[in-house]
Design a protein around this motif. Structure first.
Motif, mmCIF file in Angstrom:
data_model
loop_
_atom_site.group_PDB
_atom_site.id
_atom_site.type_symbol
_atom_site.label_atom_id
_atom_site.label_comp_id
_atom_site.label_asym_id
_atom_site.label_seq_id
_atom_site.Cartn_x
_atom_site.Cartn_y
_atom_site.Cartn_z
ATOM 1 N N GLN A 138 0.820 -0.785 -0.229
ATOM 2 C CA GLN A 138 0.013 0.292 -0.127
ATOM 3 C C GLN A 138 0.764 1.384 -0.513
ATOM 4 O O GLN A 138 -0.132 2.247 -0.944
ATOM 5 C CB GLN A 138 -0.957 -0.187 0.985
ATOM 6 N N GLY A 139 1.976 0.995 0.351
ATOM 7 C CA GLY A 139 2.827 2.019 1.078
ATOM 8 C C GLY A 139 3.703 2.808 -0.293
ATOM 9 O O GLY A 139 4.050 3.989 -0.457
ATOM 10 N N THR A 140 3.689 1.565 -1.533
ATOM 11 C CA THR A 140 4.241 1.880 -2.425
ATOM 12 C C THR A 140 3.607 1.806 -3.781
ATOM 13 O O THR A 140 4.294 3.286 -4.456
ATOM 14 C CB THR A 140 5.575 0.322 -2.953
ATOM 15 N N ALA A 141 2.240 1.138 -3.355
ATOM 16 C CA ALA A 141 0.852 2.183 -4.493
ATOM 17 C C ALA A 141 1.579 3.394 -4.654
ATOM 18 O O ALA A 141 1.072 4.595 -4.810
ATOM 19 C CB ALA A 141 -0.056 1.875 -3.767
ATOM 20 N N ALA A 142 1.596 3.679 -2.988
ATOM 21 C CA ALA A 142 1.577 5.266 -2.661
ATOM 22 C C ALA A 142 2.139 6.617 -3.171
ATOM 23 O O ALA A 142 1.791 7.314 -3.811
ATOM 24 C CB ALA A 142 0.764 6.000 -0.990
ATOM 25 N N ASP A 143 3.593 5.663 -2.874
ATOM 26 C CA ASP A 143 4.850 6.691 -2.898
ATOM 27 C C ASP A 143 4.581 6.557 -4.753
ATOM 28 O O ASP A 143 4.820 7.841 -5.772
ATOM 29 C CB ASP A 143 5.885 5.736 -3.222
ATOM 30 N N ILE A 144 4.149 5.614 -5.535
ATOM 31 C CA ILE A 144 4.221 5.796 -7.248
ATOM 32 C C ILE A 144 2.990 6.958 -7.704
ATOM 33 O O ILE A 144 3.708 7.451 -8.643
ATOM 34 C CB ILE A 144 4.057 4.188 -7.857
ATOM 35 N N ILE A 145 2.467 6.775 -7.172
ATOM 36 C CA ILE A 145 1.270 7.607 -7.681
ATOM 37 C C ILE A 145 1.207 8.999 -7.402
ATOM 38 O O ILE A 145 1.385 9.810 -8.369
ATOM 39 C CB ILE A 145 -0.275 7.382 -6.778
ATOM 40 N N LYS A 146 2.063 9.446 -6.434
ATOM 41 C CA LYS A 146 2.954 10.581 -5.889
ATOM 42 C C LYS A 146 3.735 10.974 -6.967
ATOM 43 O O LYS A 146 3.524 12.084 -7.627
ATOM 44 C CB LYS A 146 3.529 10.841 -4.523
ATOM 45 N N ARG A 147 4.595 10.280 -7.669
ATOM 46 C CA ARG A 147 5.723 10.382 -7.933
ATOM 47 C C ARG A 147 5.170 10.768 -9.672
ATOM 48 O O ARG A 147 4.957 11.183 -10.228
ATOM 49 C CB ARG A 147 6.469 9.019 -7.872
ATOM 50 N N ALA A 148 4.141 9.660 -9.523
ATOM 51 C CA ALA A 148 3.486 10.047 -11.734
ATOM 52 C C ALA A 148 3.065 11.477 -11.007
ATOM 53 O O ALA A 148 2.934 11.814 -12.239
ATOM 54 C CB ALA A 148 2.427 8.503 -11.233
ATOM 55 N N MET A 149 2.195 11.974 -10.254
ATOM 56 C CA MET A 149 1.527 13.083 -9.843
ATOM 57 C C MET A 149 2.658 14.484 -10.225
ATOM 58 O O MET A 149 2.471 15.137 -10.808
ATOM 59 C CB MET A 149 1.232 13.529 -8.621
ATOM 60 N N ILE A 150 3.967 14.069 -9.451
ATOM 61 C CA ILE A 150 5.078 15.070 -9.863
ATOM 62 C C ILE A 150 5.321 15.543 -11.113
ATOM 63 O O ILE A 150 5.708 15.985 -12.151
ATOM 64 C CB ILE A 150 6.021 14.801 -8.835
ATOM 65 N N ALA A 151 5.455 14.221 -11.835
ATOM 66 C CA ALA A 151 6.042 13.719 -13.210
ATOM 67 C C ALA A 151 5.061 14.306 -13.866
ATOM 68 O O ALA A 151 4.964 15.421 -14.770
ATOM 69 C CB ALA A 151 6.045 12.379 -13.558
ATOM 70 N N VAL A 152 3.837 14.320 -13.507
ATOM 71 C CA VAL A 152 2.304 15.087 -14.676
ATOM 72 C C VAL A 152 2.664 16.539 -14.322
ATOM 73 O O VAL A 152 2.391 17.129 -15.954
ATOM 74 C CB VAL A 152 1.297 14.050 -14.864
ATOM 75 N N ALA A 153 2.373 16.826 -13.395
ATOM 76 C CA ALA A 153 2.308 18.234 -13.219
ATOM 77 C C ALA A 153 3.567 18.644 -14.233
ATOM 78 O O ALA A 153 3.378 19.971 -14.426
ATOM 79 C CB ALA A 153 2.221 18.367 -11.492
ATOM 80 N N ALA A 154 4.464 18.497 -13.771
ATOM 81 C CA ALA A 154 5.758 19.498 -14.632
ATOM 82 C C ALA A 154 6.149 19.098 -15.900
ATOM 83 O O ALA A 154 5.727 19.433 -16.917
ATOM 84 C CB ALA A 154 7.019 18.051 -14.356
#
Length: 914
Positions: free
Chosen positions: A836-852
């Motif tokens: 669950q924690g890795t899934a949370a980290d992955i979508i956070k990383r995705a949000m950062i990349a998409v926002a950039a």
């Protein structure tokens, strides 16, 4: 001011037992302790508190037993005459209408401490009814102790008179004196007077320990011998004020007393005065919801960060009201290596609040407050708001000037209303604490200052008042406002100096902080500022539909019960289900009454139609009150949109949560829940786009376990549940039935959450033996999963924590608990948290990349994050371009041994897109 009375039930019973003669009734049943408790409760009722709770110790060990196996080991066993009075005591307390609170894993004192702290923060006056000296540590303005046996109260001055120390020194006082009853070590031969003398001279336990070599004589030798054990003593005597509770203060109201039950109990135990009072009772009783109950287990304290040498005294704060002062601070900001900043506003809602002032700090213990909009009668002249913000704008927007805040996202949102886009956020102390140890404490400034600086901050209520009399910060006089606001910036900088060295010493945690949490702050701020468009008319139609369907369910429930009743009344439902229909009561409340909560109704839903009807009715009622009616009411008049608040520091596993409104709990498995998503729309010429990770936690399980069967299925693009069913049942995939696929899906997801054979059997409606057979076959086909689970449990026991793929830690405090249920729960969490924690980290990383990628574009905006899903607003002519870019950035957010598959849809509303 509303009042909360917290009754120390365990203390009540023991004190009454030892203070009164060994009374008994005609049957020979012991009644002395009961008699004392009843009289004390009657006295409490006469005081007519607004809120009240009877708090008692739950059976079983607590986190203190884990910290120190000898804790309370010297206590003699409870006398049989006293044990026999516990059950009737709880019956009487419940019949009187008192909420009874018993929380496993902690002591009654910890529950009292948490509730007292929460009530105090919300402007509720607290009265703690006890004779326990440990609770004196909770005393402050607004929190008082009362001893109902002696009818005396104890405030801060009373604590000083009785113990010779201030309330905030009680923990240190008790650490030094120890406690022979609880087996807390302390310093041998150190009595109250000696402890008070040392604390008066050296200020604190740390001060006494630091100066132990200066204490002469035999007592000095005893002190030096005790030094290694004193930190443990302090942990043992410190009352927790952050126990996770399933209830809040407003729920702690008296129910209407059960007069017949009281009459029966008073008659049996021969309480004549109570009977006489009862028979004179009028109908003027307080009617309220059922009492709050608690069986939840809060985490034991997690390891604290080491405290570096930081000034813990009050700072020097400057009130800036002239141009010369402002210019001097602007010059300091230009030279500062790190700027701590904070805003004061008119509301906690960052999307509707107006700015009142700004505080700044560039050196510990020295800060300033610049008032901008204090408008009380006679307020001194302040610098023009626009002038100050214009002067600060180049500095706040300069990405090369590092800044630190405490929950800085709020301040960034506030400043955005005035055309300031804060850049250069280097640190956030809330997130430093959260990444360092998510479960050690709450991550608000007051809690962090107390834990990491041993500093008591000025509370908002102290400057703005409480309850109905609370004033806006704009009405607070400037000197008082300066002391409060400048402290915020000062303590933010001090906290950073305390926490950052800890993170620097742990490379993995530093990576989580610097590469995930800090870059996510401006992304979430932008999403909150954008908000989401809502079709209010559609919501009104849905609300009417839900009301109609609830009426139909009410009619069906009446028909099923054979007569009309109030579906919202647990008491009436209890009588129908268990008395009239004779259904088994699978769960009980702490007072011994059959429970009618969701879990209890689910347990008997297969035995009669009525429980399911009630569950369906409650589900629709919650949808209506939480979404179809509320969402229309909270559309922001400034933007015409609904703005949620995202929280990074709320969930231990790293998940983002959403409040006001919670957009992550809209159900998708029911038709009514999906229909609500139809009200989330795009403007004319735009579309809603939803991008969702497919089975991300199962893919993470495949990656972490390295199981060849799972890896092979995901690489082949197979339906993972059908593939699992084929393995478990020994079939070709095309021969798998829908029921077999459903069983495999339950196993796939259930194992990640530690589901037992019993739980699987209940979910699938099969016997336990068959469920055990399914699980055995699963593990035989996927041995890598079994090995991973065993290894993870072993690592958790060894280290006390587990990690995500990116290094985030989750501490698990109950792994060594002697309570089997607590220990099993911690082991289940240990297996699930990495996924669950890795899934949370992955979508956070995705949000950062998409926002950039989205930065600078005007054809797409990120609106919402809902677990493994991101929701966007995309111009119709850009849908294809944006879709492929989002897929690329989301699927590339992590390198796993299996593909990260992203499913993306678009439509005129969220339901169409999902």
């Amino acid at each position: 001011m509303p009042k909360l009375t917290l009754i120390d039930g365990s203390s009540y019973l023991y004190r009454a037992f030892h203070a009164l003669p060994p009374l008994s009734n005609a049957k020979g049943e012991p009644t002395g302790a009961l008699f004392g408790v009843v009289n004390m409760l009657r006295a409490t009722l006469k005081a007519k508190p607004d809120y009240v709770a009877f708090v008692s110790d739950a059976p079983g060990p607590t986190f203190r037993n884990v910290l120190y196996e000898q804790y309370k080991a010297n206590r003699p066993p409870m006398p049989d005459d006293l044990r026999a009075q516990i059950e009737p005591m709880l019956k009487i307390v419940g019949a009187l209408g008192f909420p009874i609170l018993r929380v496993s894993g902690v002591e009654a004192d910890d529950v009292i401490g948490t509730l007292a702290s929460q009530a105090h923060e919300h402007g509720v006056e607290v009265l703690i009814s006890t004779g326990d000296k440990d609770l004196a540590q909770l005393v402050r303005t607004g929190i008082t102790l009362i001893n109902t046996m002696t009818n005396t109260t104890m405030d801060s001055a009373g604590v000083m008179d009785k113990f010779g120390v201030k309330p905030e020194q009680i923990v240190d006082f008790l650490s030094l004196t120890g406690d022979t009853v609880d087996n807390v070590p302390g310093v041998s031969k150190c009595g109250p007077k000696t402890a008070a003398k040392w604390l008066a001279e050296y200020g604190s336990l740390d001060g006494v320990m630091a100066n132990a070599d200066k204490v002469g004589g035999k007592i000095g030798e005893y002190l030096r011998e005790a030094l290694p054990a004193l930190p443990l003593s302090r942990q043992l005597v410190t009352i927790k004020t952050d126990v996770p509770l399933d209830f809040t203060v407003p729920q702690l109201m008296l129910r209407e007393p059960d007069v017949e039950a009281l009459r029966e109990l008073y008659t049996r135990y021969e309480f004549k005065a109570a009977l006489k009072e009862l028979d004179g009772t009028t109908a003027e009783t307080i009617t309220a919801p059922p009492p709050a109950t608690a069986t939840g287990v809060g985490p034991a304290p997690a390891p604290a960060a080491a405290k570096p040498s930081i000034a813990s005294g009050k700072g020097e704060y400057e009130l800036v009201t002239t141009q010369a002062q402002l210019d001097a601070w602007l010059a300091r900001l230009q030279q500062a290596p790190l700027i701590a900043f904070d805003t004061e506003t008119t509301s906690l809602d960052s999307m509707q609040a107006d700015i009142v002032g700004v505080s700044l700090c560039v050196e510990s213990c020295k800060a300033c407050y610049i008032p901008l909009a204090h408008d009380y009668p006679g307020a001194p002249q302040q610098l023009p708001r626009d002038l100050v913000l214009a002067a600060l704008k180049p500095i706040l927007e300069d990405p090369t000037r590092p800044k630190v805040g405490q929950h800085a996202k709020y301040d960034m949102n506030i400043l955005s209303h005035y055309g300031i886009a804060v850049q250069g956020l280097k640190h956030d102390t809330m997130l430093e604490s959260y990444v360092w140890n998510a479960t050690a404490t709450r991550h608000d400034m007051d809690s962090l200052a107390k834990r990491y600086l041993d500093y008591e901050t000025v509370k908002y209520e102290a400057v703005a008042g409480k309850g109905a009399k609370q004033i806006s910060f704009s009405q607070v006089d400037l000197d008082t406002a300066c002391n409060y606001a400048a402290e915020d910036a000062d303590i933010t900088l001090r906290l950073h100096h305390a926490l950052w060295p800890q993170l620097e010493s742990e490379p993995k945690l530093r990576q989580v902080y610097e590469k995930i949490e800090i870059p996510l702050v401006p992304v979430l701020a932008g999403m909150e500022q954008r908000g989401v468009l809502i079709d209010v008319n559609e919501l009104r139609k849905q609300s009417q539909h839900l009301g109609k369907r609830m009426h139909e369910l009410q009619q069906e429930a009446w028909q099923s019960a054979g007569h009309e009743f109030n579906l919202d009344s647990p008491k009436q439902l209890q009588a129908i289900l268990f008395d009239e229909l004779g259904l088994p009561a699978k769960l009980k409340t702490p007072t011994g009454q059959p429970s009618t909560n969701e879990e209890a109704l689910e347990a008997i839903a297969h035995e009669h139609a009525l429980p399911r009807l009630i569950l369906d009715y409650r589900g629709l009622a919650k949808l209506r009150s939480t979404y179809t009616e509320k969402l229309a009411e909270i559309v922001n008049p400034r933007t015409g949109r609904v703005h949620t608040s995202y929280h990074q520091g709320a969930v231990a596993t790293g998940r983002i949560s959403s409040t006001d409104p919670n957009l992550q709990n809209i159900p998708v498995r029911t038709e009514e829940g999906r229909r609500i998503r139809q009200a989330f729309i795009a403007p004319e010429g735009w579309q809603v786009m939803a991008a969702d990770y497919s089975q991300i936690e199962l893919r993470i399980m495949a990656h972490l376990s390295g199981d060849e069967g799972l890896l092979r299925a995901f690489h082949a693009g197979d339906d993972i549940h059908r593939a699992t069913a084929a393995e478990v049942f020994g079939l070709e995939p095309e021969a798998v039935s829908s029921n077999q696929r459903r069983a495999a899906k339950a196993i796939n997801f259930g194992l990640m959450y530690g589901m037992s054979a019993f739980g699987l059997a209940r979910q699938l409606g099969i016997d336990r033996g068959e469920a055990s057979d399914y699980m055995a076959r699963y593990f035989s086909r996927y041995p890598g999963v079994h090995a991973f689970m065993d290894a993870t449990r072993e690592q958790a026991h060894r280290d006390g924590y587990v990690e995500t793929l990116f290094g985030r830690r989750l501490y698990l405090e109950n792994l060594s608990s002697r309570n089997q249920a607590l220990r099993a729960g911690a082991e289940r969490a240990a297996v699930n948290a990495p996924m669950q924690g890795t899934a949370a980290d992955i979508i956070k990383r995705a949000m950062i990349a998409v926002a950039a990628w989205l930065k600078g574009r005007d054809d797409a905006h990120m609106l919402m994050q809902v677990h493994d899903e991101l929701v966007f607003e995309v111009r119709a002519d850009a849908v294809q371009t944006v879709r492929e870019a989002i897929r690329q950035h989301m699927s590339g957010a992590a390198e796993l041994r299996v593909p990260l598959v992203v499913e993306i849809g678009a439509g005129k509303n969220w339901d169409e897109a999902h």
